[in-house]
Design a protein around this motif. Structure first.
Motif, mmCIF file in Angstrom:
data_model
loop_
_atom_site.group_PDB
_atom_site.id
_atom_site.type_symbol
_atom_site.label_atom_id
_atom_site.label_comp_id
_atom_site.label_asym_id
_atom_site.label_seq_id
_atom_site.Cartn_x
_atom_site.Cartn_y
_atom_site.Cartn_z
ATOM 1 N N VAL A 10 38.661 52.145 43.408
ATOM 2 C CA VAL A 10 38.161 50.784 43.266
ATOM 3 C C VAL A 10 39.385 49.865 43.226
ATOM 4 C CG1 VAL A 10 36.818 49.163 41.892
ATOM 5 C CG2 VAL A 10 36.120 51.566 42.002
ATOM 6 N N LYS A 11 39.567 49.061 44.272
ATOM 7 C CA LYS A 11 40.723 48.173 44.385
ATOM 8 C C LYS A 11 40.273 46.726 44.133
ATOM 9 C CE LYS A 11 42.943 51.174 47.815
ATOM 10 N NZ LYS A 11 43.484 51.255 49.203
ATOM 11 N N VAL A 12 40.782 46.159 43.048
ATOM 12 C CA VAL A 12 40.401 44.798 42.668
ATOM 13 C C VAL A 12 41.382 43.810 43.303
ATOM 14 C CG1 VAL A 12 40.008 43.220 40.742
ATOM 15 C CG2 VAL A 12 39.459 45.655 40.497
ATOM 16 N N PRO A 37 32.752 46.200 23.073
ATOM 17 C CA PRO A 37 32.631 47.411 22.259
ATOM 18 C C PRO A 37 33.962 47.769 21.608
ATOM 19 C CG PRO A 37 31.709 47.738 24.452
ATOM 20 C CD PRO A 37 32.454 46.457 24.489
ATOM 21 N N GLN A 38 33.919 48.129 20.341
ATOM 22 C CA GLN A 38 35.138 48.516 19.642
ATOM 23 C C GLN A 38 35.677 49.835 20.187
ATOM 24 O OE1 GLN A 38 34.333 48.606 15.444
ATOM 25 N NE2 GLN A 38 34.134 46.374 15.278
ATOM 26 N N GLY A 39 36.987 49.970 20.163
ATOM 27 C CA GLY A 39 37.614 51.211 20.590
ATOM 28 C C GLY A 39 37.688 51.385 22.082
ATOM 29 N N THR A 40 37.463 50.316 22.854
ATOM 30 C CA THR A 40 37.558 50.388 24.314
ATOM 31 C C THR A 40 38.595 49.369 24.796
ATOM 32 O OG1 THR A 40 35.952 48.660 24.893
ATOM 33 C CG2 THR A 40 35.078 50.847 24.317
ATOM 34 N N PRO A 41 39.064 49.518 26.043
ATOM 35 C CA PRO A 41 40.018 48.540 26.579
ATOM 36 C C PRO A 41 39.385 47.200 26.952
ATOM 37 C CG PRO A 41 40.159 50.657 27.725
ATOM 38 C CD PRO A 41 38.899 50.673 26.939
ATOM 39 N N ILE A 42 38.068 47.090 26.821
ATOM 40 C CA ILE A 42 37.381 45.851 27.195
ATOM 41 C C ILE A 42 37.727 44.756 26.184
ATOM 42 C CG2 ILE A 42 35.158 44.763 27.637
ATOM 43 C CD1 ILE A 42 34.050 47.539 28.276
ATOM 44 N N TRP A 70 38.407 43.781 35.854
ATOM 45 C CA TRP A 70 38.885 42.892 36.911
ATOM 46 C C TRP A 70 40.324 42.465 36.633
ATOM 47 C CZ3 TRP A 70 36.281 40.869 41.293
ATOM 48 C CH2 TRP A 70 37.041 39.945 42.024
ATOM 49 N N ALA A 71 40.663 42.234 35.375
ATOM 50 C CA ALA A 71 41.961 41.659 35.017
ATOM 51 C C ALA A 71 43.141 42.491 35.500
ATOM 52 C CB ALA A 71 42.034 41.464 33.504
ATOM 53 N N ASP A 72 43.032 43.817 35.393
ATOM 54 C CA ASP A 72 44.174 44.664 35.764
ATOM 55 C C ASP A 72 43.798 45.891 36.589
ATOM 56 O OD1 ASP A 72 42.935 46.263 33.873
ATOM 57 O OD2 ASP A 72 44.471 45.995 32.341
ATOM 58 N N GLY A 73 42.506 46.054 36.888
ATOM 59 C CA GLY A 73 42.074 47.182 37.704
ATOM 60 C C GLY A 73 42.070 48.516 36.982
ATOM 61 N N LYS A 74 42.328 48.515 35.669
ATOM 62 C CA LYS A 74 42.410 49.774 34.935
ATOM 63 C C LYS A 74 41.011 50.310 34.600
ATOM 64 C CE LYS A 74 46.982 49.123 32.906
ATOM 65 N NZ LYS A 74 47.770 49.042 31.652
#
Length: 332
Positions: A217-219, A311-316, A256-260
């Protein structure tokens, strides 16, 4: 058809903040709680015999609703299994999600207590792992897609001494099933739809591989869209998804911000199943109207995702735009 929960956790990255709803009911059912995916009884035998089995008198082709005669005399105390039509597809493995049409009736009376043919779509459930009656787990693992299998299940490998009162099954009843093995799915499954051109340079590009590996998936390095995006990457030819449906999917989510990547069923090696009423609005809206067998790109703006309460504990992070590739494998 009411069925027990399949006991697979919905990944936290997909849940609504209000939590899961009740997935114990299949809204299209007119049948009692009699499917093979209701509570299994303790297994009392491991032997499989070739018969006796009643005759299929009509609807003898794969996919046709069968008519089955009453059992001939006394049934075997063991599990009786016969392959009526030998398929040539992929063999069902222990732990797969089995997709099958079936008819079930009582040996002594030929009374039909459940069938998926009248519901218009096959049922999907885990096989070989104790989530269906033991007779099904024993009989169907190893069968190939495209096969029609008949089985006579003694009480000890069905609903046991308690039977199933709502379905009219007594604790002494042997059950007869005709099962059409449609397909099976596991953590290496992908859809096989037709590739759709991805021509918008302002949207993420999703890989079209169908080998069971997670697609790339390339953002793009552009501003995220402010509205929901839902586009085919691979377009299937299955049923159209309704807002009330429950689905079996593979998916991958990136920011979207960093594609991670922040969540992936591929990484866990375990498919996800959920009702569309149990997931964030962007998923529910983005998948409704799409066809089973498709890979879909979904871009979810914060208002339809987690907004300022990720959600807590996620990179979001707060106000994150989320990007998903979703393979719609089957309706549950």
């Amino acid at each position: 058809m009411r069925r027990r929960s399949l006991l697979l956790a919905v990944p936290a990255g997909l849940l609504t903040l209000a939590g899961c709803g009740d997935d114990s009911s299949d809204g299209g059912s007119a049948s009692a709680s009699s499917s093979p995916s209701t509570s299994p009884s303790p297994q009392k035998s491991t032997k499989i015999v070739p018969g006796p089995l009643p005759d299929v008198t009509a609807g003898k082709e794969f996919g046709e609703k069968p008519t089955v005669a009453k059992g001939p005399g006394e049934p075997s105390p063991e599990l009786a299994v016969k392959t009526l039509i030998a398929g040539t597809g992929t063999a069902v493995a222990k732990g797969d999600f089995l997709q099958a049409n079936y008819l079930g009736q009582i040996w002594s009376t030929a009374k039909v207590f459940d069938n998926s043919y009248d519901r218009g779509s096959p049922s999907v459930f885990p096989i070989g792992v104790g989530q269906v009656i033991p007779g099904w787990d024993m009989a169907l693992v190893g069968k190939k897609a495209g096969s029609r299998v008949e089985l006579a299940v003694p009480p000890g490998l069905g609903y046991g001494e308690a039977g199933n009162e709502k379905a009219g099954i007594k604790g002494t009843d042997t059950l007869v099933f005709v099962v059409d093995v449609v397909n099976s799915f596991n953590g290496k499954s992908s859809v096989k739809g037709k590739a759709v051109p991805q021509e918008d340079a302002d949207l993420p590009e999703v890989g079209t591989n169908t080998n069971g590996s997670a697609p790339a998936v390339k953002v793009p390095k552009t501003a995220a869209p402010t509205g929901l995006v839902s586009e085919y990457v691979l377009e299937g030819d299955g049923d159209v998804v309704k807002a009330t449906d429950s689905l079996l999917v593979q998916y991958k989510g990136v920011l979207w911000a960093d594609g991670k990547e922040f969540d992936s069923s591929y990484q866990r090696g375990q498919l996800a199943q959920f009702g569309l009423g149990e997931v964030v609005k962007g998923w529910a809206q983005g998948l409704t109207g799409k066809k089973v067998g498709s890979r879909v790109l979904i871009v979810i703006p914060p208002a339809l995702g987690y907004g300022d309460t990720p959600p807590q504990g996620t990179p979001i992070k707060k106000d994150s735009t989320l990007v998903f590739s979703v393979d719609i494998l089957a309706k549950m």
